[in-house]
Design a protein around this motif. Sequence first.
Motif, PDB file in Angstrom:
ATOM      1  N   ILE A 131      23.715  -7.928 -31.741  1.00 26.70           N
ATOM      2  CA  ILE A 131      22.279  -8.524 -31.627  1.00 26.70           C
ATOM      3  C   ILE A 131      21.569  -7.664 -30.596  1.00 26.70           C
ATOM      4  N   GLY A 132      20.479  -7.301 -31.007  1.00 27.55           N
ATOM      5  CA  GLY A 132      19.714  -6.520 -30.308  1.00 27.55           C
ATOM      6  C   GLY A 132      19.003  -7.149 -29.101  1.00 27.55           C
ATOM      7  N   GLN A 156      30.450  -8.646 -25.405  1.00 24.09           N
ATOM      8  CA  GLN A 156      29.613  -7.990 -24.481  1.00 24.09           C
ATOM      9  C   GLN A 156      28.158  -8.314 -24.387  1.00 24.09           C
ATOM     10  N   LEU A 157      27.700  -8.638 -23.246  1.00 21.55           N
ATOM     11  CA  LEU A 157      26.448  -9.328 -23.135  1.00 21.55           C
ATOM     12  C   LEU A 157      25.366  -8.390 -21.983  1.00 21.55           C
ATOM     13  N   GLY A 158      24.399  -8.191 -22.512  1.00 18.92           N
ATOM     14  CA  GLY A 158      23.679  -7.086 -21.747  1.00 18.92           C
ATOM     15  C   GLY A 158      22.812  -7.994 -20.610  1.00 18.92           C
ATOM     16  N   GLU A 159      22.232  -7.011 -19.858  1.00 16.91           N
ATOM     17  CA  GLU A 159      21.333  -7.653 -18.709  1.00 16.91           C
ATOM     18  C   GLU A 159      20.353  -8.820 -19.187  1.00 16.91           C
ATOM     19  N   ASN A 160      20.419 -10.009 -18.408  1.00 16.01           N
ATOM     20  CA  ASN A 160      19.577 -11.134 -18.482  1.00 16.01           C
ATOM     21  C   ASN A 160      19.737 -11.754 -20.049  1.00 16.01           C
ATOM     22  N   TYR A 204      26.726 -25.591 -24.627  1.00 18.66           N
ATOM     23  CA  TYR A 204      27.714 -25.772 -25.410  1.00 18.66           C
ATOM     24  C   TYR A 204      27.720 -24.757 -26.695  1.00 18.66           C
ATOM     25  N   SER A 205      27.151 -23.549 -26.366  1.00 19.08           N
ATOM     26  CA  SER A 205      27.004 -22.462 -27.334  1.00 19.08           C
ATOM     27  C   SER A 205      28.527 -21.686 -27.073  1.00 19.08           C
ATOM     28  N   ILE A 206      28.766 -21.072 -28.574  1.00 21.83           N
ATOM     29  CA  ILE A 206      30.036 -20.438 -28.354  1.00 21.83           C
ATOM     30  C   ILE A 206      29.651 -18.802 -28.649  1.00 21.83           C
ATOM     31  N   VAL A 207      30.406 -18.007 -28.157  1.00 17.72           N
ATOM     32  CA  VAL A 207      30.193 -16.418 -28.487  1.00 17.72           C
ATOM     33  C   VAL A 207      31.587 -16.025 -28.614  1.00 17.72           C
ATOM     34  N   GLY A 208      31.853 -15.410 -29.759  1.00 15.55           N
ATOM     35  CA  GLY A 208      33.304 -14.709 -29.950  1.00 15.55           C
ATOM     36  C   GLY A 208      33.553 -13.597 -29.485  1.00 15.55           C
ATOM     37  N   PRO A 209      34.594 -13.017 -29.639  1.00 11.13           N
ATOM     38  CA  PRO A 209      35.147 -11.847 -28.977  1.00 11.13           C
ATOM     39  C   PRO A 209      34.850 -10.289 -29.484  1.00 11.13           C
ATOM     40  N   HIS A 210      33.934 -10.451 -30.761  1.00  9.06           N
ATOM     41  CA  HIS A 210      33.690  -9.282 -31.377  1.00  9.06           C
ATOM     42  C   HIS A 210      32.086  -9.296 -31.513  1.00  9.06           C
ATOM     43  N   VAL A 211      31.604  -9.744 -30.296  1.00 10.29           N
ATOM     44  CA  VAL A 211      29.952  -9.919 -30.484  1.00 10.29           C
ATOM     45  C   VAL A 211      29.464  -9.180 -29.439  1.00 10.29           C
ATOM     46  N   ARG A 212      28.450  -8.405 -29.667  1.00  6.29           N
ATOM     47  CA  ARG A 212      27.628  -7.526 -28.779  1.00  6.29           C
ATOM     48  C   ARG A 212      26.080  -8.367 -28.577  1.00  6.29           C
ATOM     49  N   ILE A 213      25.642  -8.490 -27.434  1.00  8.19           N
ATOM     50  CA  ILE A 213      24.137  -9.119 -27.307  1.00  8.19           C
ATOM     51  C   ILE A 213      23.568  -8.148 -26.394  1.00  8.19           C
ATOM     52  N   ASP A 214      22.393  -7.438 -26.584  1.00  7.73           N
ATOM     53  CA  ASP A 214      21.940  -6.711 -25.733  1.00  7.73           C
ATOM     54  C   ASP A 214      20.676  -7.549 -24.795  1.00  7.73           C
ATOM     55  N   GLU A 215      20.246  -6.721 -23.948  1.00 11.22           N
ATOM     56  CA  GLU A 215      19.643  -7.364 -22.841  1.00 11.22           C
ATOM     57  C   GLU A 215      18.271  -8.214 -23.309  1.00 11.22           C
ATOM     58  N   MET A 235      22.927  -9.213 -14.750  1.00  9.16           N
ATOM     59  CA  MET A 235      23.994 -10.307 -14.881  1.00  9.16           C
ATOM     60  C   MET A 235      23.247 -11.343 -16.042  1.00  9.16           C
ATOM     61  N   ALA A 236      24.436 -11.786 -16.702  1.00  7.05           N
ATOM     62  CA  ALA A 236      23.981 -12.622 -17.955  1.00  7.05           C
ATOM     63  C   ALA A 236      23.975 -14.087 -17.337  1.00  7.05           C
ATOM     64  N   ASN A 237      23.065 -14.970 -17.917  1.00  9.53           N
ATOM     65  CA  ASN A 237      22.892 -16.540 -17.345  1.00  9.53           C
ATOM     66  C   ASN A 237      23.646 -17.280 -18.469  1.00  9.53           C
ATOM     67  N   ILE A 238      25.111 -17.866 -18.024  1.00  7.75           N
ATOM     68  CA  ILE A 238      25.691 -18.495 -19.233  1.00  7.75           C
ATOM     69  C   ILE A 238      25.821 -19.922 -18.469  1.00  7.75           C
ATOM     70  N   HIS A 239      25.458 -20.921 -19.476  1.00  7.54           N
ATOM     71  CA  HIS A 239      25.585 -22.387 -19.017  1.00  7.54           C
ATOM     72  C   HIS A 239      27.137 -22.669 -18.795  1.00  7.54           C
ATOM     73  N   PRO A 240      27.497 -23.476 -18.020  1.00 10.23           N
ATOM     74  CA  PRO A 240      28.791 -23.732 -17.647  1.00 10.23           C
ATOM     75  C   PRO A 240      29.471 -24.482 -18.917  1.00 10.23           C
ATOM     76  N   THR A 241      28.784 -25.027 -19.746  1.00  8.42           N
ATOM     77  CA  THR A 241      29.593 -25.669 -20.897  1.00  8.42           C
ATOM     78  C   THR A 241      29.858 -24.651 -21.873  1.00  8.42           C
ATOM     79  N   ALA A 242      29.103 -23.393 -21.838  1.00  6.55           N
ATOM     80  CA  ALA A 242      29.306 -22.653 -22.925  1.00  6.55           C
ATOM     81  C   ALA A 242      30.536 -21.988 -23.173  1.00  6.55           C
ATOM     82  N   LEU A 243      31.054 -21.525 -24.123  1.00  8.98           N
ATOM     83  CA  LEU A 243      32.514 -20.905 -24.391  1.00  8.98           C
ATOM     84  C   LEU A 243      32.070 -19.561 -24.739  1.00  8.98           C
TER      85      LEU A 243
END
Length: 262
Positions: A52-53, A15-19, A25-36, A1-9
């Motif tokens: 992002i690896g 696509q977010l990997g494990e951990n 207040y960070s923003i992650v767009g729809p075409h973004v992949r971030i690995d574990e 599971m990813a750990n997303i702050h409640p204020t982040a969008l």
Amino acid sequence: MANIHPTALVDSQAQLGENVTIGAYSIVGPHVRIDEGTTVGAHCVIEGHTTIGRDNRFFSNVAVGGEPQDKKYAGEPTRLEIGHRNTIRECCTFNTGTVQDEGVTRVGDDNWIMAYVHVAHDCRVGSHVILANSVQLAGHVHVGDWVIVGGMSGVHQFVKIGAHAMTGMCTALGQDLPPFVMAQGNMAAAHGVNLEGLRRRGFSAERLSAVKQMHKALYRQGLTLEQAKGQIDGLKASHPEAEADVDLMLSFLLASTRGIVR
């Protein structure tokens, strides 16, 4: 599971990997992949077609994946690719590529990228690179492995920096910097060989000797570039252990389009 702050969008299509951790207040767009294992600090923006690896660390106010600062850009889905285990400090900006090049900006693995660094469209940054505070890379710049660029240095578009090279602080680099060479100044001038860095990376005495001989041929014998290439090529016979280092230098000189720092 990813750990997303409640204020982040975070877009539902991202696509977010494990951990993975996304800060406040960070923003992650729809075409973004971030690995574990990657950590994104507070107030960051990760957008565009960005991959992002693993195990990267983004500190606060980083903005990556934004459109290239190129007037020819017309909304094409160009990309940004970041490898593994990079440290990217505060307020860095990395842009996506352009279709006039390969359409991708690439950053390798295990890099140490300090605050306020800009990596422009279509740059290629290798691995084990150090970019000190406020380094600015213009479009299409290529940075080899194990390069160190001193703080507040600027690199002109299309310039190449060879592996193991190093610049001092406030350097203006307008021509290609060959592998192993140290340079400083505005405009940059060559000032020896990065011997201490090579020793730390385990270069043998024979390999160091070959590097010194290559520097001598390029900078201290008054040879033309073609004459220097011939002399450097001859080092393969006298320094067989350094054949790969000689080939690295020769291939760099052959690929140079802006001329080298001399």
